[in-house]
Design a protein around this motif. Structure first.
Motif, PDB file in Angstrom:
ATOM      1  N   ALA A   1     -11.946  -1.838   2.594  1.00 62.73           N
ATOM      2  CA  ALA A   1     -11.522  -2.370   1.294  1.00 62.73           C
ATOM      3  C   ALA A   1     -10.016  -2.261   1.118  1.00 62.73           C
ATOM      4  N   SER A   2      -9.424  -1.175   1.573  1.00 65.94           N
ATOM      5  CA  SER A   2      -7.969  -1.020   1.475  1.00 65.94           C
ATOM      6  C   SER A   2      -7.246  -2.053   2.331  1.00 65.94           C
ATOM      7  N   VAL A   3      -7.781  -2.319   3.516  1.00 63.05           N
ATOM      8  CA  VAL A   3      -7.193  -3.320   4.403  1.00 63.05           C
ATOM      9  C   VAL A   3      -7.276  -4.713   3.779  1.00 63.05           C
ATOM     10  N   LEU A   4      -8.403  -5.038   3.184  1.00 60.07           N
ATOM     11  CA  LEU A   4      -8.569  -6.360   2.577  1.00 60.07           C
ATOM     12  C   LEU A   4      -7.675  -6.519   1.352  1.00 60.07           C
ATOM     13  N   ALA A   5      -7.481  -5.450   0.586  1.00 57.93           N
ATOM     14  CA  ALA A   5      -6.544  -5.510  -0.538  1.00 57.93           C
ATOM     15  C   ALA A   5      -5.131  -5.775  -0.029  1.00 57.93           C
ATOM     16  N   PHE A   6      -4.764  -5.130   1.069  1.00 65.50           N
ATOM     17  CA  PHE A   6      -3.458  -5.380   1.690  1.00 65.50           C
ATOM     18  C   PHE A   6      -3.347  -6.825   2.165  1.00 65.50           C
ATOM     19  N   ALA A   7      -4.406  -7.349   2.763  1.00 64.56           N
ATOM     20  CA  ALA A   7      -4.387  -8.728   3.258  1.00 64.56           C
ATOM     21  C   ALA A   7      -4.194  -9.722   2.122  1.00 64.56           C
ATOM     22  N   ALA A   8      -4.675  -9.380   0.933  1.00 67.66           N
ATOM     23  CA  ALA A   8      -4.556 -10.282  -0.212  1.00 67.66           C
ATOM     24  C   ALA A   8      -3.162 -10.275  -0.819  1.00 67.66           C
ATOM     25  N   SER A   9      -2.486  -9.131  -0.780  1.00 61.52           N
ATOM     26  CA  SER A   9      -1.246  -8.998  -1.550  1.00 61.52           C
ATOM     27  C   SER A   9      -0.064  -8.419  -0.802  1.00 61.52           C
ATOM     28  N   GLY A  10      -0.301  -7.859   0.391  1.00 63.54           N
ATOM     29  CA  GLY A  10       0.767  -7.187   1.102  1.00 63.54           C
ATOM     30  C   GLY A  10       0.943  -5.745   0.684  1.00 63.54           C
ATOM     31  N   GLN A  11       0.041  -5.254  -0.139  1.00 63.77           N
ATOM     32  CA  GLN A  11       0.113  -3.873  -0.607  1.00 63.77           C
ATOM     33  C   GLN A  11      -1.289  -3.313  -0.732  1.00 63.77           C
ATOM     34  N   GLY A  12      -1.464  -2.071  -0.331  1.00 60.92           N
ATOM     35  CA  GLY A  12      -2.761  -1.435  -0.436  1.00 60.92           C
ATOM     36  C   GLY A  12      -3.148  -1.169  -1.873  1.00 60.92           C
ATOM     37  N   PRO A  13      -4.393  -0.772  -2.121  1.00 58.12           N
ATOM     38  CA  PRO A  13      -4.887  -0.594  -3.486  1.00 58.12           C
ATOM     39  C   PRO A  13      -4.293   0.607  -4.211  1.00 58.12           C
ATOM     40  N   PHE A  14      -3.541   1.450  -3.491  1.00 52.72           N
ATOM     41  CA  PHE A  14      -2.927   2.607  -4.132  1.00 52.72           C
ATOM     42  C   PHE A  14      -1.408   2.525  -4.101  1.00 52.72           C
ATOM     43  N   GLY A  15      -0.887   1.321  -3.926  1.00 51.05           N
ATOM     44  CA  GLY A  15       0.539   1.076  -4.033  1.00 51.05           C
ATOM     45  C   GLY A  15       1.335   1.646  -2.882  1.00 51.05           C
ATOM     46  N   THR A  16       2.608   1.932  -3.151  1.00 51.22           N
ATOM     47  CA  THR A  16       3.511   2.492  -2.156  1.00 51.22           C
ATOM     48  C   THR A  16       4.086   3.795  -2.682  1.00 51.22           C
ATOM     49  N   THR A  17       4.365   4.712  -1.789  1.00 55.69           N
ATOM     50  CA  THR A  17       4.949   5.996  -2.150  1.00 55.69           C
ATOM     51  C   THR A  17       5.978   6.393  -1.109  1.00 55.69           C
ATOM     52  N   VAL A  18       6.740   7.410  -1.425  1.00 58.65           N
ATOM     53  CA  VAL A  18       7.773   7.875  -0.513  1.00 58.65           C
ATOM     54  C   VAL A  18       7.190   8.772   0.567  1.00 58.65           C
ATOM     55  N   THR A  19       6.184   9.538   0.236  1.00 60.14           N
ATOM     56  CA  THR A  19       5.655  10.516   1.184  1.00 60.14           C
ATOM     57  C   THR A  19       4.156  10.321   1.406  1.00 60.14           C
ATOM     58  N   PRO A  20       3.661  10.690   2.580  1.00 64.83           N
ATOM     59  CA  PRO A  20       2.221  10.640   2.827  1.00 64.83           C
ATOM     60  C   PRO A  20       1.425  11.509   1.863  1.00 64.83           C
ATOM     61  N   VAL A  21       1.974  12.659   1.499  1.00 65.96           N
ATOM     62  CA  VAL A  21       1.252  13.566   0.593  1.00 65.96           C
ATOM     63  C   VAL A  21       0.994  12.893  -0.748  1.00 65.96           C
ATOM     64  N   ALA A  22       2.000  12.177  -1.272  1.00 64.72           N
ATOM     65  CA  ALA A  22       1.830  11.482  -2.545  1.00 64.72           C
ATOM     66  C   ALA A  22       0.770  10.389  -2.438  1.00 64.72           C
ATOM     67  N   MET A  23       0.758   9.687  -1.309  1.00 72.15           N
ATOM     68  CA  MET A  23      -0.244   8.641  -1.111  1.00 72.15           C
ATOM     69  C   MET A  23      -1.649   9.243  -1.062  1.00 72.15           C
TER      70      MET A  23
END
Length: 347
Positions: free
Chosen positions: A196-218
């Motif tokens: 589901a996260s991959v398909l959300a990225f395919a639709a918009s160029g961004q995953g369903p949880f947005g973008t963050t600076v660090t892996p921990v925040a993601m």
């Protein structure tokens, strides 16, 4: 693809090596050609790992698992030698951009392409799960868009269901499931969340949880925050919301999704947008990427032949490494002219 170097071998097993596809944490990947002219990605373990008995045992186990995979729209092993001085395996080669490259070049996929992609990947996962295999690192870099359809690749951290290890934080942060983050057992529902996260990225160029600076925040967002699917077309959005449930027990199975996505995609048009088509065509114009017949979606691949499969089944993180430390939180796209995807967490 880079040119061969003086120190490179000329052959591995039955394959003549033609060029360098990439280097990963545990090995080198070359483009090889078999005696019948068949192209393959040939992946050879680096010497430090080749000398480790535990690595060899795990490599042999992964090859055994890999050879069980004959799912449509996924990857298969052509040959392997876990007992060689440096263990190696060869997987079928496909010329085409990764989903990550395609979205970087042309933006989100058009709705018909997106629905077809969803149906194909769900079918691939359903077949893998039926064979007792969990992918565990489904992300845009591990989906190739070939001329005849998408391919799910790189099962390097997949394990047989009866040998999935709890507590091994493997994956790419933006596309991991909550149970991967919290060290719970990551089984088939984890793949559904990542799909589901991959398909959300395919639709918009961004995953369903947005973008963050660090892996921990993601990872914190994945565990605690609801997904944002506003850019996903409505017919698909409702299904993805169910896939992104925090509780694995509340998610549909890949087999159920294959049926639902297949119904949504039944009226799809020609495969891939013009921007993606240009990337595919560029790949087929290379001397080592012979052009194959253009593809129009048919939701059930022919069963009388083994489908053309992509580069995949890389053995990685076999020594219990944490892939989170090797990946940026948002898995940024490489230059779009890079045709064959070989990630840092590949063999």
């Amino acid at each position: 693809m880079d040119a061969m170097r003086v120190e490179d071998p000329t052959h591995v097993g039955r394959y003549q090596l033609l060029g360098r596809l990439g280097t990963g944490g545990m090995g080198q990947v070359w483009l090889g050609r078999g005696p019948d002219g068949e192209l393959a990605a040939v992946k050879v373990a680096l010497e430090p790992y080749a000398s480790d008995p535990r690595f060899r045992a795990l490599f042999a186990r992964e090859v055994t698992t890999a050879r069980r995979v004959r799912a449509p729209w996924s990857a298969a092993v052509l040959a392997a030698d876990p007992d060689a001085d440096r263990p190696w395996l060869a997987t079928e080669y496909v010329a085409g951009p990764s989903l990550r490259e395609a979205v970087a070049a042309g933006g989100g996929l058009a709705e018909p392409d997106l629905l077809t992609l969803a149906a194909r990947l769900a079918e691939a996962l359903a077949q893998l799960h039926a064979m007792g295999v969990v992918h565990r690192d489904l992300k845009p870099a591990n989906v190739l868009l070939a001329a005849d359809g998408p391919r799910l690749i790189d099962f390097g951290i997949a394990h047989a269901l009866d040998d999935t290890r709890a507590g091994a934080a493997m994956g790419t942060p933006a596309f991991m499931s909550p149970e991967q983050v919290s060290d719970d057992r990551a089984g088939c529902p984890s793949d559904v969340f990542s799909l589901a996260s991959v398909l959300a990225f395919a639709a918009s160029g961004q995953g369903p949880f947005g973008t963050t600076v660090t892996p921990v925040a993601m990872l914190s967002r994945i565990v605690h925050q609801p997904p944002n699917l506003t850019a996903v077309p409505r017919p698909l959005r409702d299904e993805l919301e169910r896939c992104l449930a925090k509780d694995p027990a509340h998610r549909p199975t890949a087999a159920e999704l294959a049926v639902r996505f297949g119904a949504l995609a039944s009226g799809g048009g020609p495969w891939v947008t013009p921007a993606v088509r240009r990337l595919v065509d560029r790949a087929h114009r290379t001397p080592l990427g012979p052009c194959r017949q253009a593809w129009t979606p048919e939701l059930t691949p022919r069963r009388e032949r083994i489908p053309l499969l992509a580069v995949g089944l890389t053995v990685l993180t076999l020594l219990g490494g944490v892939a989170v430390a090797m990946s940026s939180p948002d898995d940024p796209a490489p230059h779009p002219t890079q045709v064959q995807e070989v990630t840092r967490d590949s063999l």
